[in-house]
Design a protein around this motif. Structure first.
Motif, mmCIF file in Angstrom:
data_model
loop_
_atom_site.group_PDB
_atom_site.id
_atom_site.type_symbol
_atom_site.label_atom_id
_atom_site.label_comp_id
_atom_site.label_asym_id
_atom_site.label_seq_id
_atom_site.Cartn_x
_atom_site.Cartn_y
_atom_site.Cartn_z
ATOM 1 N N LEU A 140 11.338 55.009 46.318
ATOM 2 C CA LEU A 140 11.672 53.593 46.350
ATOM 3 C C LEU A 140 12.578 53.314 47.542
ATOM 4 C CD1 LEU A 140 12.528 52.560 42.671
ATOM 5 C CD2 LEU A 140 10.593 51.786 44.029
ATOM 6 N N ASN A 141 12.513 52.094 48.044
ATOM 7 C CA ASN A 141 13.409 51.722 49.121
ATOM 8 C C ASN A 141 14.851 51.665 48.633
ATOM 9 O OD1 ASN A 141 11.341 51.463 51.009
ATOM 10 N ND2 ASN A 141 10.934 49.337 50.436
ATOM 11 N N GLU A 142 15.041 51.220 47.384
ATOM 12 C CA GLU A 142 16.385 51.169 46.835
ATOM 13 C C GLU A 142 16.704 52.496 46.159
ATOM 14 O OE1 GLU A 142 16.579 48.724 43.047
ATOM 15 O OE2 GLU A 142 14.644 48.077 43.870
ATOM 16 N N GLU A 143 17.985 52.783 46.005
ATOM 17 C CA GLU A 143 18.401 54.063 45.462
ATOM 18 C C GLU A 143 18.509 53.984 43.942
ATOM 19 O OE1 GLU A 143 21.859 57.473 46.117
ATOM 20 O OE2 GLU A 143 22.067 55.481 47.010
ATOM 21 N N ILE A 144 17.846 54.909 43.261
ATOM 22 C CA ILE A 144 17.939 55.039 41.814
ATOM 23 C C ILE A 144 18.700 56.331 41.549
ATOM 24 C CG2 ILE A 144 16.696 55.228 39.627
ATOM 25 C CD1 ILE A 144 16.223 52.568 40.887
ATOM 26 N N ARG A 145 19.989 56.208 41.238
ATOM 27 C CA ARG A 145 20.827 57.397 41.095
ATOM 28 C C ARG A 145 20.903 57.907 39.666
ATOM 29 N NH1 ARG A 145 25.808 54.230 43.421
ATOM 30 N NH2 ARG A 145 24.740 52.784 42.005
ATOM 31 N N ASN A 146 20.639 57.030 38.693
ATOM 32 C CA ASN A 146 20.798 57.395 37.293
ATOM 33 C C ASN A 146 19.977 56.449 36.421
ATOM 34 O OD1 ASN A 146 22.415 54.981 36.939
ATOM 35 N ND2 ASN A 146 24.098 56.117 37.905
ATOM 36 N N GLU A 147 20.052 56.650 35.133
ATOM 37 C CA GLU A 147 19.233 55.858 34.219
ATOM 38 C C GLU A 147 19.670 54.396 34.174
ATOM 39 O OE1 GLU A 147 17.189 57.230 30.195
ATOM 40 O OE2 GLU A 147 19.249 56.539 29.825
ATOM 41 N N ASP A 148 20.957 54.145 34.339
ATOM 42 C CA ASP A 148 21.429 52.749 34.362
ATOM 43 C C ASP A 148 20.843 52.003 35.554
ATOM 44 O OD1 ASP A 148 22.941 52.928 32.046
ATOM 45 O OD2 ASP A 148 24.753 53.568 33.109
ATOM 46 N N ASP A 149 20.801 52.668 36.720
ATOM 47 C CA ASP A 149 20.167 52.058 37.893
ATOM 48 C C ASP A 149 18.698 51.773 37.630
ATOM 49 O OD1 ASP A 149 22.520 52.222 39.311
ATOM 50 O OD2 ASP A 149 21.932 53.967 40.501
ATOM 51 N N LEU A 150 18.032 52.728 36.971
ATOM 52 C CA LEU A 150 16.607 52.566 36.677
ATOM 53 C C LEU A 150 16.375 51.395 35.728
ATOM 54 C CD1 LEU A 150 13.664 53.408 36.739
ATOM 55 C CD2 LEU A 150 14.173 55.138 35.005
ATOM 56 N N LEU A 151 17.227 51.262 34.705
ATOM 57 C CA LEU A 151 17.073 50.157 33.766
ATOM 58 C C LEU A 151 17.266 48.819 34.477
ATOM 59 C CD1 LEU A 151 16.628 49.159 30.892
ATOM 60 C CD2 LEU A 151 19.079 49.474 30.467
ATOM 61 N N GLN A 152 18.265 48.745 35.333
ATOM 62 C CA GLN A 152 18.506 47.509 36.080
ATOM 63 C C GLN A 152 17.312 47.166 36.973
ATOM 64 O OE1 GLN A 152 22.119 47.560 38.393
ATOM 65 N NE2 GLN A 152 21.811 45.525 39.220
ATOM 66 N N HIS A 153 16.767 48.189 37.641
ATOM 67 C CA HIS A 153 15.585 47.995 38.491
ATOM 68 C C HIS A 153 14.395 47.525 37.664
ATOM 69 C CE1 HIS A 153 12.217 48.937 41.183
ATOM 70 N NE2 HIS A 153 11.715 49.643 40.187
ATOM 71 N N ALA A 154 14.188 48.153 36.506
ATOM 72 C CA ALA A 154 13.037 47.819 35.663
ATOM 73 C C ALA A 154 13.135 46.389 35.131
ATOM 74 C CB ALA A 154 12.935 48.811 34.513
ATOM 75 N N VAL A 155 14.325 45.986 34.715
ATOM 76 C CA VAL A 155 14.508 44.624 34.211
ATOM 77 C C VAL A 155 14.261 43.607 35.324
ATOM 78 C CG1 VAL A 155 16.208 42.976 33.314
ATOM 79 C CG2 VAL A 155 16.078 45.285 32.351
ATOM 80 N N SER A 156 14.795 43.889 36.517
ATOM 81 C CA SER A 156 14.683 42.930 37.625
ATOM 82 C C SER A 156 13.264 42.814 38.162
ATOM 83 C CB SER A 156 15.632 43.327 38.763
ATOM 84 O OG SER A 156 15.247 44.568 39.339
ATOM 85 N N THR A 157 12.464 43.870 38.017
ATOM 86 C CA THR A 157 11.094 43.845 38.536
ATOM 87 C C THR A 157 10.059 43.581 37.446
ATOM 88 O OG1 THR A 157 10.899 46.258 38.296
ATOM 89 C CG2 THR A 157 11.654 45.402 40.441
ATOM 90 N N GLY A 158 10.508 43.418 36.207
ATOM 91 C CA GLY A 158 9.575 43.164 35.112
ATOM 92 C C GLY A 158 8.769 44.378 34.705
ATOM 93 N N ALA A 159 9.309 45.568 34.953
ATOM 94 C CA ALA A 159 8.611 46.806 34.584
ATOM 95 C C ALA A 159 8.874 47.092 33.101
ATOM 96 C CB ALA A 159 9.071 47.963 35.463
ATOM 97 N N PHE A 160 8.153 46.387 32.249
ATOM 98 C CA PHE A 160 8.421 46.414 30.819
ATOM 99 C C PHE A 160 8.238 47.808 30.222
ATOM 100 C CE2 PHE A 160 7.148 45.405 26.350
ATOM 101 C CZ PHE A 160 8.369 44.887 25.946
ATOM 102 N N GLY A 161 7.254 48.550 30.709
ATOM 103 C CA GLY A 161 7.015 49.892 30.179
ATOM 104 C C GLY A 161 8.203 50.813 30.388
ATOM 105 N N ILE A 162 8.835 50.725 31.560
ATOM 106 C CA ILE A 162 10.021 51.546 31.829
ATOM 107 C C ILE A 162 11.169 51.127 30.929
ATOM 108 C CG2 ILE A 162 11.788 52.117 33.538
ATOM 109 C CD1 ILE A 162 9.719 52.052 35.683
ATOM 110 N N VAL A 163 11.357 49.814 30.775
ATOM 111 C CA VAL A 163 12.424 49.319 29.906
ATOM 112 C C VAL A 163 12.251 49.874 28.491
ATOM 113 C CG1 VAL A 163 13.447 47.269 28.847
ATOM 114 C CG2 VAL A 163 12.789 47.215 31.257
ATOM 115 N N GLN A 164 11.035 49.815 27.992
ATOM 116 C CA GLN A 164 10.765 50.303 26.642
ATOM 117 C C GLN A 164 10.984 51.814 26.535
ATOM 118 O OE1 GLN A 164 11.084 47.695 24.882
ATOM 119 N NE2 GLN A 164 9.228 47.823 23.655
ATOM 120 N N SER A 165 10.576 52.550 27.570
ATOM 121 C CA SER A 165 10.778 54.006 27.563
ATOM 122 C C SER A 165 12.257 54.351 27.478
ATOM 123 C CB SER A 165 10.169 54.627 28.825
ATOM 124 O OG SER A 165 8.763 54.577 28.796
#
Length: 323
Positions: A126-151
């Motif tokens: 990814l162009n943005e840095e995903i350092r941990n699960e909190d970063d991933l959750l924030q990214h998933a919510v902001s991009t509408g990646a519902f499957g990641i949010v649910q996981s």
């Protein structure tokens, strides 16, 4: 109807076959499902850890074009495959990141004291840095990646329940809003939501337990149906939910019988982790009924099961409580 354990090898083969024909997205869906299925099957966590790490490495390598050049070659000469490979880049990224969250769950069960971070292996996808699960959750919510949010919500529910953080488990269960995205995960969501609900039905018996009995009853109803379709996969979970229900309403003889049956069913169907869980909950039941010898026997059995599973963190949790 086949055992969950039996599908693990099939998913691995499916992954390889799909890569060979250039269907990258479905290949890594199969690989991610294999990782999650290994967890649900109670397979040794060290093996699951290695498979998760291998899956992430392969996903990143394919994403960067380092391996499987035959996929790119096929795509460049095939008008049907080329768009598929191009359009699945984003899906590959999300699959990779979901796998990192799942891998983190495994590491927490193992109790690794190392600085091992599964998100480090995903750098560059990814162009943005995903350092941990909190970063991933924030990214998933902001991009509408519902499957990641649910996981992530399910992973946090799973860990919270096993580590006895029941308020967090209830919160994550409530946030897991749909039962349509990931059918197998949805079933396990119902299991842990039901167990959490019956815990609170007992612990908060003076504070309107109706809500918790309704949630637990909904899970019980679902598992009664699912167990009719697959005794192997779901009967031990149904029995454990029934044990917790009877404990919660004070029917102790029925509860004791159901705990014993849940333990035997999990052992017979080779769910060593759930055999451990049934023993641990049975120990709590016997402690509440002042049957200390039986409680000690059950918690000792639970510890043995967790050792077999490779969940050192759960063994340490039992030991920290002086059992």
């Amino acid at each position: 109807k086949e055992p969950i354990q039996a599908s693990c090898d099939a998913l691995c083969k499916t992954h390889q076959d799909l890569l060979m024909v250039g269907d990258v997205q479905e290949a890594f869906i199969a690989s991610f499902n294999h990782c999650r299925q290994m967890l649900f099957a109670g397979i040794d966590l060290d093996a699951v850890d290695k498979h998760c790490a291998s899956t992430t490495l392969e996903m990143v390598s394919v994403h960067l074009g380092v391996i499987y050049p035959n996929i790119c070659m096929t795509a460049s000469h095939n008008l049907h495959v080329a768009p598929m490979v191009t359009q699945t880049k984003f899906a590959q990224v999300h699959g990779n990141l979901s796998n990192s969250s799942h891998h983190l769950l495994i590491l927490k069960l193992i109790g690794s004291n190392s600085t091992k971070n599964p998100f480090e292996a995903s750098k560059g996808v990814l162009n943005e840095e995903i350092r941990n699960e909190d970063d991933l959750l924030q990214h998933a919510v902001s991009t509408g990646a519902f499957g990641i949010v649910q996981s992530i919500r399910f992973n946090r529910l799973f860990l919270a329940y096993w580590f006895k953080r029941y308020e967090e488990a209830a919160e994550m269960a409530a946030l897991y809003k749909t039962r349509t995205v990931m059918p197998l995960t949805d079933i396990y969501h119902a299991f842990y939501e039901g167990l959490t609900a019956f815990h609170f039905a007992r612990e908060l018996s003076k504070e309107n337990p109706k809500k918790w009995f309704q949630l637990g009853g909904k899970s019980l109803s679902c598992f009664k149906t699912w167990a009719m379709h697959s005794t192997w996969n779901w009967s031990n979970k149904l029995l454990l939910l029934e044990a917790e229900y009877y404990f919660s309403i004070g029917e102790m003889e029925k509860a004791e019988e159901k705990y014993e049956l849940a333990i035997l069913s999990a052992r017979r169907h080779r769910f060593v982790h759930e055999e451990g869980l049934a023993n641990e909950l049975s120990s709590a039941f016997h402690t509440a009924n002042s049957n200390i010898d039986k409680a000690k026997s059950c918690i000792s059995e639970a510890r043995t099961c967790y050792e077999k599973w490779g969940a050192a963190a759960l063994v340490e949790l039992i030991d920290s409580h002086g059992n």
